[in-house]
Design an enzyme around this catalytic site. Structure first.
Site, mmCIF file in Angstrom:
data_model
loop_
_atom_site.group_PDB
_atom_site.id
_atom_site.type_symbol
_atom_site.label_atom_id
_atom_site.label_comp_id
_atom_site.label_asym_id
_atom_site.label_seq_id
_atom_site.Cartn_x
_atom_site.Cartn_y
_atom_site.Cartn_z
ATOM 1 N N ARG A 1 31.753 43.449 32.341
ATOM 2 C CA ARG A 1 32.569 44.465 33.019
ATOM 3 C C ARG A 1 33.751 44.926 32.180
ATOM 4 O O ARG A 1 34.386 45.916 32.508
ATOM 5 C CB ARG A 1 33.059 43.944 34.373
ATOM 6 C CG ARG A 1 33.812 42.620 34.334
ATOM 7 C CD ARG A 1 33.964 42.091 35.754
ATOM 8 N NE ARG A 1 34.404 40.711 35.820
ATOM 9 C CZ ARG A 1 35.606 40.344 36.221
ATOM 10 N NH1 ARG A 1 36.489 41.241 36.588
ATOM 11 N NH2 ARG A 1 35.936 39.063 36.265
ATOM 12 N N GLU B 1 29.649 33.556 42.804
ATOM 13 C CA GLU B 1 29.887 34.512 41.722
ATOM 14 C C GLU B 1 28.716 34.594 40.755
ATOM 15 O O GLU B 1 28.776 35.344 39.779
ATOM 16 C CB GLU B 1 31.152 34.128 40.943
ATOM 17 C CG GLU B 1 32.418 34.086 41.789
ATOM 18 C CD GLU B 1 33.594 33.569 40.998
ATOM 19 O OE1 GLU B 1 34.360 34.401 40.474
ATOM 20 O OE2 GLU B 1 33.758 32.337 40.911
ATOM 21 N N ASP C 1 32.385 39.160 39.339
ATOM 22 C CA ASP C 1 31.530 38.333 38.489
ATOM 23 C C ASP C 1 30.079 38.356 38.961
ATOM 24 O O ASP C 1 29.158 38.330 38.141
ATOM 25 C CB ASP C 1 32.052 36.892 38.441
ATOM 26 C CG ASP C 1 33.032 36.678 37.297
ATOM 27 O OD1 ASP C 1 32.932 37.402 36.295
ATOM 28 O OD2 ASP C 1 33.904 35.795 37.408
ATOM 29 N N HIS D 1 52.553 44.666 34.942
ATOM 30 C CA HIS D 1 53.903 44.846 35.479
ATOM 31 C C HIS D 1 54.277 46.323 35.484
ATOM 32 O O HIS D 1 55.001 46.792 36.373
ATOM 33 C CB HIS D 1 54.899 44.049 34.638
ATOM 34 C CG HIS D 1 54.873 42.584 34.933
ATOM 35 N ND1 HIS D 1 55.411 41.643 34.103
ATOM 36 C CD2 HIS D 1 54.384 41.903 35.996
ATOM 37 C CE1 HIS D 1 55.243 40.449 34.622
ATOM 38 N NE2 HIS D 1 54.627 40.581 35.769
ATOM 39 N N CYS E 1 35.918 38.741 48.314
ATOM 40 C CA CYS E 1 37.240 38.919 47.719
ATOM 41 C C CYS E 1 37.219 39.685 46.396
ATOM 42 O O CYS E 1 38.232 39.741 45.701
ATOM 43 C CB CYS E 1 37.928 37.571 47.510
ATOM 44 S SG CYS E 1 37.088 36.487 46.336
ATOM 45 N N ARG F 1 42.627 29.136 44.791
ATOM 46 C CA ARG F 1 41.491 28.914 43.902
ATOM 47 C C ARG F 1 41.933 28.002 42.766
ATOM 48 O O ARG F 1 42.940 28.272 42.100
ATOM 49 C CB ARG F 1 40.977 30.240 43.334
ATOM 50 C CG ARG F 1 39.727 30.063 42.472
ATOM 51 C CD ARG F 1 39.172 31.388 42.005
ATOM 52 N NE ARG F 1 39.985 32.022 40.985
ATOM 53 C CZ ARG F 1 39.737 33.214 40.462
ATOM 54 N NH1 ARG F 1 38.706 33.909 40.892
ATOM 55 N NH2 ARG F 1 40.522 33.730 39.531
#
Length: 608
Positions: free
Chosen positions: A484, A450, A474, A208, A521, A351
């Site tokens: 990662r 992925e 992924d 945020h 994506c 998803r």
């Protein structure tokens, strides 16, 4: 670019011996030149004491007053944001306001006041810390960012209990704030007349705080690591929010370079606004598609602002990671309907929840897994929780009656998982139709690629899926065996690794052979540098952070398929990620120079 003026500035600080570039994560684009103002990482300790029985009521009144004052401050901040920018960013503080009135929190604080007879600030601190601590321990950036929001509420209430001063009062002009982290309310309160930008040791680009920085157009870099001790109060720095750099002791040459960069950024911004409304076609006339990734409904407006042609990935985890348990069907339906309505007829890809790994609600932890990223997560978690899966699928299918929706399963690694997922969708549809509930006539079902297994089975998956979507984050992690989120091996995480690129090509070819769409994506889709390379592999659909859409669109519009295929053919023969990156960067730089040359006005002839 000269340094900021000296009137009212801190006294001169001796320059360091050499220029030092500190790299973090880009959070809010823009260039800022100013003077370091380091904020201590630790908040002052909370005083703890036992109160007498007759003091309990007065402590309760103190807490009530602090809660009311905090609510007033938050509503004031919301009003400021609505007036300055957009209601979407103002909604960030809705969660803060809900936390102030959370009955579970207030009941626990009341118990500590009455049973333990703690003073109000210690009781409030202990209850919220018990919520924050487990959220901070997980690796998932979304949960860590929500922990920051709760920590923000805790800080404000305790400040109002103790009469503490507002943060960052009496800042010098041209300040570059350097802190361990900033909370959303502190970010919203930053005085843009004095603060040029900020850098934090912690944080993520999806927090945020980062969202607000982008909204308020304050350049920001997060995830700089432990840099506070490397910087001195009042020394001159350059903050590059677009590249994620904090430059200490910039040379005159660097200052001049950033002057040119600032001018280029303004031109690029103007170009982005023009490109947004242009057709999504390459220079040779081949169409492509650009969509946005979102986590929360308020991002829909941002997606439309930047010209998204749809939502390519709605991560539903945020619904399931909120306090108070999993949402029921009606609660999920309301969110899905809101997103569909906001996209005004553009397709929305939802998803199914990707819980597990580092994204498990703290109240549902089972026995700890030795390696959660290779454990109970993605589609396998949903298949092992059929009722939870059923509720989500029913909500998605009901929302599909009001606009185009696609369902996408995460972390598919076998045909069996795809088939079981499709069977669950069919069963949910049959239930709803028997109940007389309207459902969209066509709801395409896709699988995310992925894992290396999914990429190697792409032909088989493409034969049974309506579409495929590649998650490069992924896929890179699993292909290279590199976590990662682990700073120790972060340098090994290379999306341009030849092994990863060959899996991308294989997936794109499988989709083309089956006649279905293959989209990408992951973070790689957000890179204008990678766009032409991916086009050359055969990819035509990309989904990314909304703010990146204009830049990627410009890069693709400037390319031809023949040029892209030639670039990929060249890269395909390289053996290392570094070689690929160097070639792609050189190609991108050459294209950028060509675009700039075309945009430059023709030189005027002078008489003589």
């Amino acid at each position: 670019m000269s340094a900021p003026g000296t009137d009212g500035r801190p006294g001169p600080v001796p320059r360091a011996a050499r220029e030092l570039r500190l790299r973090g994560t880009p959070a809010s684009p823009g260039i800022a030149v100013g003077y370091v103002h380091v904020i201590a990482a630790d908040a002052p300790p909370v005083a703890r004491r036992r109160v007498a029985p007759e003091e309990v009521e007065s402590e309760r009144r103190r807490l009530d007053h602090a809660l009311l004052e905090t609510r007033r401050e938050l509503l004031e901040l919301q009003g400021k944001l609505r007036g300055v920018r957009s209601p979407d960013e103002a909604k960030i503080f809705d969660a803060h306001l809900l936390m102030l009135a959370d009955p579970h929190v207030l009941e626990n604080v009341q118990r500590l006041l009455e049973e333990e007879r703690l003073n109000a600030e210690a009781a409030f601190h202990d209850v919220l810390s018990a919520v924050i601590t487990p959220m901070e321990r997980v690796e998932d950036p979304y949960l860590r960012d929500r922990a920051a929001d709760i920590r923000d509420v805790k800080r404000r209430v305790i400040k109002n209990l103790t009469g503490g001063v507002r943060p960052f009062q009496d800042l010098p002009p041209d300040a570059i704030i350097v802190a361990h982290d900033l909370t959303p309310t502190v970010t919203a309160e930053l005085d843009k007349d004095r603060v040029r930008g900020f850098g934090t040791e912690a944080g993520s680009s999806t927090s945020h705080t980062a969202i607000l920085a982008r909204s308020l157009e304050i350049p920001a870099v997060v995830g700089l690591g432990y840099v506070s001790e490397a910087l001195r109060q009042g020394e001159l720095v350059i903050l590059d929010g677009g590249e994620g750099l904090l430059i200490r002791n910039p040379s005159e040459a660097t200052l001049e370079e950033y002057q040119r960069t600032a001018v280029s950024l303004e031109r690029r911004r103007a170009l982005g606004l023009r490109v947004r409304d242009l057709p999504s076609v390459t220079r040779c006339g081949t169409p492509f598609r650009l969509e946005a990734n979102i986590e929360v409904p308020r991002e829909v407006e941002v997606a439309r602002l930047y010209g998204a042609e749809g939502i390519g990935l709605f991560r539903t985890e945020f619904l399931f990671l909120r306090a108070g348990g999993f949402p029921d069907e009606e609660q999920q339906l309301a969110v899905y309907r809101q997103i569909v309505a906001g996209m005004e007829g553009r397709p929305v890809t939802i998803r199914t929840l990707d819980l597990g790994g580092d994204k498990m609600p703290t109240d549902l932890y089972a026995e700890p897994e030795m390696n959660p990223f290779l454990g109970w997560r993605g589609i396998r978690y949903s298949l092992d929780h059929p009722e939870l899966f059923r509720i989500q699928l029913r909500a998605v299918l009901r929302a599909s009656a009001e606009g185009p929706i696609r369902i996408m399963f995460p972390l598919v690694s076998s045909i069996e998982e795809l088939r079981r997922g499709r069977e669950a969708v069919a069963a949910a549809r049959e239930e709803l139709e028997a109940e007389g509930e309207p459902v969209g006539e066509t709801v395409p079902i896709g699988a995310m690629v992925e894992t290396p297994a999914a990429a190697l089975l792409a032909d088989s998956l493409a034969a049974e899926a309506d579409f495929l979507s590649i998650g490069t984050n992924d896929l890179t992690q699993y292909t290279l065996a590199v976590d990662r989120g682990n700073a120790r091996v972060q340098g090994l995480f290379r999306a341009f690794h030849p092994g990863v690129l060959l899996l991308l090509e294989r997936t794109a070819q499988a989709g083309a052979a089956a006649g279905i769409e293959v989209s990408l994506c992951g973070e790689m889709a957000s890179s204008a540098r990678a766009a032409v390379l991916l086009l050359g592999m055969g990819l035509r659909s990309f989904s990314m952070i909304a703010a990146r859409l204009p830049r990627v669109k410009a890069a693709l519009r400037d390319a031809t398929v023949a040029e892209a295929e030639a670039l990929w053919a060249h890269c395909r023969g390289l053996r290392t990620a570094v070689e690929v990156e160097e070639l792609v960067n050189a190609e991108f730089g050459a294209r950028l120079r060509e675009v700039r040359a075309r945009e430059e006005p023709e030189p005027m002839e002078t008489g003589g």
